[in-house]
Structure formats: structure tokens, C-alpha cells
Motif scaffolding. Structure first.
Motif, PDB file in Angstrom:
ATOM      1  N   ALA A   6       0.818  -1.214   0.000  1.00  0.00           N
ATOM      2  CA  ALA A   6       0.000   0.000   0.000  1.00  0.00           C
ATOM      3  C   ALA A   6       0.848   1.258   0.000  1.00  0.00           C
ATOM      4  CB  ALA A   6      -0.943   0.016   1.212  1.00  0.00           C
ATOM      5  N   GLY A   7       2.171   1.097   0.052  1.00  0.00           N
ATOM      6  CA  GLY A   7       3.039   2.258   0.065  1.00  0.00           C
ATOM      7  C   GLY A   7       3.262   2.815  -1.331  1.00  0.00           C
ATOM      8  N   PHE A   8       3.806   4.017  -1.366  1.00  0.00           N
ATOM      9  CA  PHE A   8       4.081   4.701  -2.638  1.00  0.00           C
ATOM     10  C   PHE A   8       5.396   5.446  -2.490  1.00  0.00           C
ATOM     11  CE2 PHE A   8       3.991   8.452  -5.334  1.00  0.00           C
ATOM     12  CZ  PHE A   8       3.596   7.928  -6.567  1.00  0.00           C
ATOM     13  N   ASP A   9       6.238   5.352  -3.499  1.00  0.00           N
ATOM     14  CA  ASP A   9       7.524   6.041  -3.468  1.00  0.00           C
ATOM     15  C   ASP A   9       7.929   6.355  -4.902  1.00  0.00           C
ATOM     16  OD1 ASP A   9       9.975   7.112  -2.986  1.00  0.00           O
ATOM     17  OD2 ASP A   9      10.784   5.394  -1.882  1.00  0.00           O
ATOM     18  N   ARG A  10       8.066   7.632  -5.189  1.00  0.00           N
ATOM     19  CA  ARG A  10       8.476   8.043  -6.525  1.00  0.00           C
ATOM     20  C   ARG A  10       9.384   9.259  -6.417  1.00  0.00           C
ATOM     21  NH1 ARG A  10       4.696  10.084 -11.634  1.00  0.00           N
ATOM     22  NH2 ARG A  10       6.386  10.172 -13.160  1.00  0.00           N
ATOM     23  N   THR A  11      10.438   9.265  -7.215  1.00  0.00           N
ATOM     24  CA  THR A  11      11.381  10.373  -7.208  1.00  0.00           C
ATOM     25  C   THR A  11      11.200  11.193  -8.480  1.00  0.00           C
ATOM     26  OG1 THR A  11      12.979   9.133  -5.887  1.00  0.00           O
ATOM     27  CG2 THR A  11      13.802  11.030  -7.103  1.00  0.00           C
ATOM     28  N   ALA A  41      15.231  20.544  -8.057  1.00  0.00           N
ATOM     29  CA  ALA A  41      15.256  19.702  -6.860  1.00  0.00           C
ATOM     30  C   ALA A  41      14.841  18.285  -7.227  1.00  0.00           C
ATOM     31  CB  ALA A  41      14.314  20.250  -5.791  1.00  0.00           C
ATOM     32  N   GLY A  42      15.569  17.326  -6.691  1.00  0.00           N
ATOM     33  CA  GLY A  42      15.124  15.941  -6.759  1.00  0.00           C
ATOM     34  C   GLY A  42      14.241  15.675  -5.553  1.00  0.00           C
ATOM     35  N   LEU A  43      12.991  15.373  -5.792  1.00  0.00           N
ATOM     36  CA  LEU A  43      12.007  15.223  -4.720  1.00  0.00           C
ATOM     37  C   LEU A  43      11.548  13.776  -4.639  1.00  0.00           C
ATOM     38  CD1 LEU A  43       9.819  18.389  -5.395  1.00  0.00           C
ATOM     39  CD2 LEU A  43      11.735  18.154  -3.803  1.00  0.00           C
ATOM     40  N   SER A  44      11.567  13.239  -3.450  1.00  0.00           N
ATOM     41  CA  SER A  44      11.057  11.888  -3.195  1.00  0.00           C
ATOM     42  C   SER A  44       9.681  12.010  -2.557  1.00  0.00           C
ATOM     43  CB  SER A  44      12.014  11.125  -2.277  1.00  0.00           C
ATOM     44  OG  SER A  44      11.494   9.854  -1.954  1.00  0.00           O
ATOM     45  N   VAL A  45       8.672  11.581  -3.294  1.00  0.00           N
ATOM     46  CA  VAL A  45       7.283  11.658  -2.811  1.00  0.00           C
ATOM     47  C   VAL A  45       6.892  10.278  -2.291  1.00  0.00           C
ATOM     48  CG1 VAL A  45       4.922  12.292  -3.389  1.00  0.00           C
ATOM     49  CG2 VAL A  45       6.843  13.395  -4.574  1.00  0.00           C
ATOM     50  N   ARG A  46       6.538  10.211  -1.028  1.00  0.00           N
ATOM     51  CA  ARG A  46       6.269   8.918  -0.402  1.00  0.00           C
ATOM     52  C   ARG A  46       4.935   8.932   0.342  1.00  0.00           C
ATOM     53  NH1 ARG A  46      12.116   8.093   2.651  1.00  0.00           N
ATOM     54  NH2 ARG A  46      13.433   8.311   0.799  1.00  0.00           N
ATOM     55  N   GLY A  91      -1.611  13.500   2.616  1.00  0.00           N
ATOM     56  CA  GLY A  91      -1.256  12.132   2.975  1.00  0.00           C
ATOM     57  C   GLY A  91       0.075  11.665   2.425  1.00  0.00           C
ATOM     58  N   TYR A  92       0.805  12.534   1.739  1.00  0.00           N
ATOM     59  CA  TYR A  92       2.107  12.199   1.186  1.00  0.00           C
ATOM     60  C   TYR A  92       3.182  13.033   1.884  1.00  0.00           C
ATOM     61  CZ  TYR A  92      -0.374   9.853  -2.618  1.00  0.00           C
ATOM     62  OH  TYR A  92      -1.184   9.008  -3.344  1.00  0.00           O
ATOM     63  N   ARG A  93       4.392  12.487   1.899  1.00  0.00           N
ATOM     64  CA  ARG A  93       5.538  13.197   2.452  1.00  0.00           C
ATOM     65  C   ARG A  93       6.543  13.430   1.334  1.00  0.00           C
ATOM     66  NH1 ARG A  93       6.012  12.471   8.124  1.00  0.00           N
ATOM     67  NH2 ARG A  93       8.286  12.322   8.035  1.00  0.00           N
ATOM     68  N   VAL A  94       6.980  14.671   1.220  1.00  0.00           N
ATOM     69  CA  VAL A  94       7.896  15.055   0.150  1.00  0.00           C
ATOM     70  C   VAL A  94       9.255  15.372   0.767  1.00  0.00           C
ATOM     71  CG1 VAL A  94       8.279  16.574  -1.807  1.00  0.00           C
ATOM     72  CG2 VAL A  94       5.942  16.002  -1.136  1.00  0.00           C
ATOM     73  N   HIS A  95      10.253  14.553   0.422  1.00  0.00           N
ATOM     74  CA  HIS A  95      11.611  14.748   0.918  1.00  0.00           C
ATOM     75  C   HIS A  95      12.472  15.394  -0.161  1.00  0.00           C
ATOM     76  CE1 HIS A  95      11.361  11.973   4.486  1.00  0.00           C
ATOM     77  NE2 HIS A  95      10.327  11.560   3.783  1.00  0.00           N
ATOM     78  N   GLN A  96      13.421  16.241   0.276  1.00  0.00           N
ATOM     79  CA  GLN A  96      14.446  16.746  -0.649  1.00  0.00           C
ATOM     80  C   GLN A  96      15.463  15.628  -0.840  1.00  0.00           C
ATOM     81  OE1 GLN A  96      14.898  20.242  -1.707  1.00  0.00           O
ATOM     82  NE2 GLN A  96      16.590  19.632  -2.987  1.00  0.00           N
ATOM     83  N   ALA A  97      15.549  15.091  -2.045  1.00  0.00           N
ATOM     84  CA  ALA A  97      16.449  13.964  -2.304  1.00  0.00           C
ATOM     85  C   ALA A  97      17.733  14.389  -3.002  1.00  0.00           C
ATOM     86  CB  ALA A  97      15.733  12.902  -3.147  1.00  0.00           C
ATOM     87  N   ALA A 131       4.724  19.080 -11.900  1.00  0.00           N
ATOM     88  CA  ALA A 131       4.876  17.706 -12.380  1.00  0.00           C
ATOM     89  C   ALA A 131       3.853  16.803 -11.713  1.00  0.00           C
ATOM     90  CB  ALA A 131       6.284  17.196 -12.090  1.00  0.00           C
ATOM     91  N   PRO A 132       3.179  15.928 -12.478  1.00  0.00           N
ATOM     92  CA  PRO A 132       2.240  14.987 -11.858  1.00  0.00           C
ATOM     93  C   PRO A 132       2.997  13.919 -11.086  1.00  0.00           C
ATOM     94  CG  PRO A 132       2.444  14.541 -14.197  1.00  0.00           C
ATOM     95  CD  PRO A 132       3.228  15.782 -13.948  1.00  0.00           C
TER      96      PRO A 132
END
Length: 567
Positions: free
Chosen positions: A207-212, A486-491, A280-286, A222-223
Motif C-alpha cells: 500500500a506504500g508509494f515512493d516516486r522520485t 530539486a530531486g524530490l522523493s514523494v512517499r 497524505g504524502y511526504r515530500v523529501h528533498q532527495a 509535475a504529476p
């Protein structure tokens, strides 16, 4: 006279195999649990040793097939069987998922099966034991003292035992005492933590989601999700920042972003360790990128042909940083020198190719005239070497830090620099038939980047920031400057709450088990002797504690050699 005979019938008992009982016993069997753990460990080892399919290729059949062809070079005939068994994607295979689910079921059954025994042990402990237990218990003591059962009861209460008089006989008093009975729940808490950890991991996988994403400033949002719909989320970078201290050291990366879903928009700053949360998503600076430039191209008839970014994608080329001083001591040139052309060598590869460039600066004659010094460079024995090309003198070869003279000018090779550089196909206005040009983004003397494009209208075009250049072919090029991205990791990880709670529960359970040990004590007091028998972990020195209790009661015949020494 006849006596009637009654036939006694055996009570009916269920026969055959009880599947539920068999399954329950199997799932609570220690050997079966070890088999499951061993199998999971072996599967994890396979997933580490055998190359695994990269995540971006998992949903792309063409990319997946190409990747498998690459693996065929190493695995040969075993490639297809390995693929069918899921060994190239162990952690997403059906059998690994089934194994994980079976382990969760087994841990659940074990946890449930332990609850009632644990509850009975805490709330309904046996308060009486057989007399021989006082002679055979692992932890026991026997001594004589004054004060009888009342003295024992007072001392145990002082040591935080809950004491209860169980029964009295003509020649003996029986007591039951226990301390920290609730600590027995510590092991149950640890089992429950393991279960929550497994469930959290399962939720993370399925059920998790992770996209950079790599999102540049000034570009459209960006979608995030692959499938469009009302729940689609868009991320836009308003400002990507690389924090630098007074000494020029990079101290942090952060980005001001805008997250939009439908008509709702949230704006926040994200860093590596402090992500931004939205919908409901967390956006990290990657990551952080500054090798991106904005370019605008218009056709001879004024039509807009291109207005977007050029992403160099971390591709660079090595160029020399040169400083030129005239005869008066004035520094007339001090910057990176882009590559204008290439002189191919005798070998088929680029090993002996020579890069060509020129240093252009105002001449001593003045009047707007410019001087141009041709230079060349190539890599020799792993070091960039510069050749000063002069018509009336042999070429001088400079290593980093060296200087040479060309006419009235002194040229110093300060050091090599890596600048963004790449080949671009289908560039409007390119001379080559396939539209190929080479773009570079060096920094000028003022530190501002500019775009140097080779292969347009039989010439090289140098584009300063926001200064339009019209070529002889009628095309107009405008460099909008360097763009940061920025490289963003959306989780989204629904299992992280379970995992954090599981870690807290495991720490609490282990702390209770090791630092709040349960003690159970049965006491038999007779007019002549007092007998203590207790239960605790075998690794503890509970027998010594019981003998010390006897010593505190005044017994002189209870201590053994070494009992008075500290642990």
C-alpha cells in the motif's frame, strides 16, 4: 432367576483428522517457526546476491525484457527459469508475499496462544506448592530466625513484594509473595511488537508509494501519480536552494514547493531530514541540481519553436580555466574556456582527440578590437594539459598551475574545471543534417553562466543571459539563465506508524523483561525453620537474594561464601 444384562456403550468420540487443530499446532510449533524464519532469510539472501529488477522497469515490459537480456550474459540458460521463479524480483514475487503472510499468521497464532497462559500466570498464579518443592526448587533457601511468619511478611513487604497468607497448619504458616507480576506481559509485548512490525512491512510493500521526481524552477507542476484522475497530485518547485556557509561549504539543500490536488494547494519548505507533508504524502528533498539552463528559440518567421529547459543530466566535459595578463599587468581574461571544436587523432576512439578553443579579450590596440589566442587541450596520463598555439613559436604545453607566454600576453593554466556539456539532437538552426549540436554551460568572468552552442549556422553561438542572438540563418536564441532543480522523493507509507509503534513496544517489552524482573516466592514457616522457594529467570541469582533475606531476618546459618560480594 435371570438378571438382565446392560450393554455399556463407549462414548462417541470424533475420529479422523481435525484440520483446525492440526493447523493450530503447526503454526505454534517452534520447529515450523524456525523453518519459516530460515526460509525468509534464504529468500532475502537470494534477493541480495541475485540482481534485482530496477523499480522503474517493473511496469515497463519493453524495459524489463531489455534488462533480462542483459542478465542472460551472466546466467545463460538459467535466466528464464530464474525469471519464472521470481528470483529477479524476489521481494515482489507471489511466493515471497505468501511466505510473509504465513509468517504473520504464525506470529499472530503464537501471540494469541500465549495470551491466556500469560494472563493466568499474572492474575492466577499458583499460591501453594508441594512440600518437596522447598527442597528441589532451583532458587531456595533454608534458615532459622526469630519473629516467625510476621517478620518474614514485614520484610517482604518492605522489599515491594505483595504478600498473602495462604494457609495455616498446626506446625507451619504458608505465605505467597510476588513482585512485579505484570512484568510477565513484557514477553507478550515483544511478540506483539514483532507482529506489528511484520504487518507494517506488508503495508509498506503493498500500500506504500515512493516516486522520485526532478522538478526545475520555472517549469510547470509535475504529476506525481502514474494514472490521471481527480486524486492526481502535482508538485511545483518555486525555489530550490543550496545553502553555502561563509567558507563556501555546502551546508544544506532545501526547496520551497507547492503541492496541488484539485482546487487545494499547500505550500511548504522541504529538506532531507524535514519533509513536507501534504494530502497524505511526504515530500523529501532527495537531491539538488544546477546544471539546467532555459532556452528560447524562434524561427525566422517569428514562430516560437522551443521554450523550455535543457537538462544536462550531470554530463560534463573537462575544460581549462585560464588567466591572461597583458604586458601592463592587466588581467584581460580569467574564466573557463569552452570547447569550440575537436581535432580527431589517429586512433578510432577519442583517446588521442584534441579539444580546440580560443581565448578572446580586448586587445592592447583599443578601439574595440579583440585579440584571440587559440588554445588546445587533451588528457595525458590522467592529467589535463593545455597547448598554447602560436604562429611564430612552438606550442607550449602547460600543466595545471603553470604559465606560458604568447607574444605580449602571459597565459596561466589555473586548473581544470568540469562544466555541463551534452550533445543535443534536432536543434533548430543546426548545420548538420540530423540537427546535432553541442551545448556547454561555462561560467563567465563575473561568475554568471552563459550558453555556448557549437554547430549552429557554421559558427559557435555564445549566449549571455537574457540577450537574444540572431544567427545569419534567421533563428533567434535567448538564454534564460541557469535554472536550479530539486530531486524530490514523494512517499506515502501507511506502514510507518505500525513500524514506529512496534519499535516502541519492542523497546518497552525488552526493558520490562530485563530491568523489571518478576519474582514469585513461596514461604513455609515452622517453629524451628523457615523455607523459601522462588521462581525467576535462571540467569538471575535469586537464590542469593533469598539467602540475603534470611540474613536480614537474623539467620546466621544461611549465607554461602561469596554471597556478600556485589554482582
Amino acid at each position: 432367576m435371570s438378571i438382565p444384562v446392560r450393554r455399556l456403550e463407549a462414548p462417541l468420540r470424533p475420529g479422523g483428522l481435525d484440520p483446525f487443530r492440526f493447523l493450530w499446532q503447526l503454526l505454534t510449533n517452534v520447529k515450523f517457526a524456525l523453518l519459516l524464519v530460515g526460509t525468509a532469510g534464504l529468500a532475502g539472501l537470494v534477493g541480495v546476491v541475485v540482481p534485482q529488477l530496477p523499480a522503474p522497469m517493473r511496469g515497463n515490459p519493453a524495459a524489463r525484457a531489455a534488462w533480462l537480456e542483459l542478465q542472460r550474459e551472466d546466467f545463460g540458460a538459467f535466466t528464464d527459469p530464474f525469471d519464472r521463479l521470481g528470483l529477479f524480483d524476489v521481494f515482489h514475487s507471489w511466493w515471497f508475499t505468501a511466505l510473509w503472510a504465513l509468517i504473520i499468521v504464525a506470529v499472530t497464532v503464537c501471540t494469541v496462544s500465549r495470551f491466556l497462559p500469560t494472563w493466568r500466570s499474572v492474575h492466577r498464579p499458583p499460591k501453594t506448592v508441594a512440600s518437596r518443592y522447598f527442597e528441589s526448587a532451583h532458587h531456595r533457601a533454608e534458615f532459622s530466625h526469630q519473629g516467625g511468619a510476621a517478620a518474614v511478611e514485614r520484610l517482604l513487604a518492605k522489599k515491594r513484594y505483595r504478600v498473602e497468607r495462604v494457609k495455616s497448619e498446626s506446625d507451619a504458616e504458608y505465605l505467597f509473595a510476588e513482585r512485579y507480576p505484570w512484568s510477565h506481559y513484557g514477553t507478550f509485548l515483544s511478540h506483539l511488537a514483532l507482529l506489528m512490525l511484520l504487518v507494517g512491512g506488508l503495508l509498506t510493500v503493498f500500500a506504500g508509494f515512493d516516486r522520485t521526481l526532478v522538478v526545475a524552477e520555472t517549469t510547470p507542476a509535475a504529476p506525481v501519480l502514474a494514472d490521471p484522475g481527480p486524486g492526481q497530485i502535482f508538485v511545483r518547485v518555486l525555489d530550490a536552494v543550496r545553502g553555502v556557509d561563509s567558507d563556501g561549504n555546502i551546508v544544506d539543500y532545501r526547496s520551497l514547493i507547492e503541492v496541488r490536488r484539485g482546487d487545494e494547494t499547500e505550500r511548504c519548505t522541504t529538506t532531507v531530514n524535514d519533509p513536507c507533508s501534504a494530502f497524505g504524502y511526504r515530500v523529501h528533498q532527495a537531491a539538488f541540481f544546477d546544471d539546467i539552463g532555459r532556452l528560447r528559440i524562434t524561427a525566422p518567421d517569428g514562430r516560437l519553436l522551443y521554450d523550455d529547459i535543457i537538462d544536462f543530466e550531470n554530463r560534463t566535459t573537462a575544460v581549462p580555466w585560464l588567466r591572461v595578463t597583458d604586458a601592463r599587468g592587466n588581467v584581460v581574461f580569467d574564466q573557463e574556456t569552452p570547447q569550440a571544436a575537436t581535432e580527431p587523432g589517429n586512433q578510432s576512439g577519442p583517446e588521442d582527440d584534441v579539444a580546440l578553443g580560443s581565448v578572446d579579450f580586448p586587445s592592447l590596440a583599443g578601439g574595440g578590437a579583440f585579440a584571440s589566442l587559440p588554445v588546445a587541450w587533451r588528457v595525458v596520463e590522467g592529467e589535463l594539459r593545455v597547448l598554447l598555439l602560436a604562429n611564430d613559436a612552438p606550442a607550449a604545453v602547460l600543466s595545471p598551475g603553470m604559465a606560458g607566454t604568447v607574444g605580449e600576453y602571459r597565459v596561466e593554466f589555473r586548473k581544470p574545471r568540469a562544466i555541463p556539456a551534452m550533445q543535443i539532437d534536432d536543434m533548430p538552426g543546426a548545420v548538420s543534417g540530423d540537427g546535432t549540436v553541442v551545448a556547454q554551460m561555462p561560467a563567465g568572468r563575473d561568475g554568471r553562466p552563459y550558453l555556448f552552442v557549437s554547430g549552429i549556422d557554421s559558427d559557435n553561438v555564445e549566449l549571455a543571459v537574457d540577450q537574444a542572438v540572431r544567427t545569419p540563418g534567421g533563428y533567434t536564441y535567448t538564454f534564460g539563465g541557469r535554472v536550479e532543480a530539486a530531486g524530490l522523493s514523494v512517499r506515502r507509507d501507511p506502514g510507518d506508524t505500525f513500524i514506529w509503534v512496534a519499535v516502541a513496544m519492542a523497546m518497552a517489552g525488552l526493558s520490562i523483561t530485563f530491568y523489571v524482573p518478576r519474582r514469585r516466592l513461596w514461604v513455609k514457616v515452622t517453629p524451628s525453620r523457615t523455607y523459601l522457594a522462588g521462581m525467576a529467570e535462571r540467569t538471575t541469582r535469586f537464590g542469593r537474594e533469598l539467602r540475603l533475606i534470611g540474613a536480614e531476618l537474623g539467620a546466621r546459618d544461611v549465607l554461602l561464601p561469596g554471597d556478600m560480594h556485589a554482582d
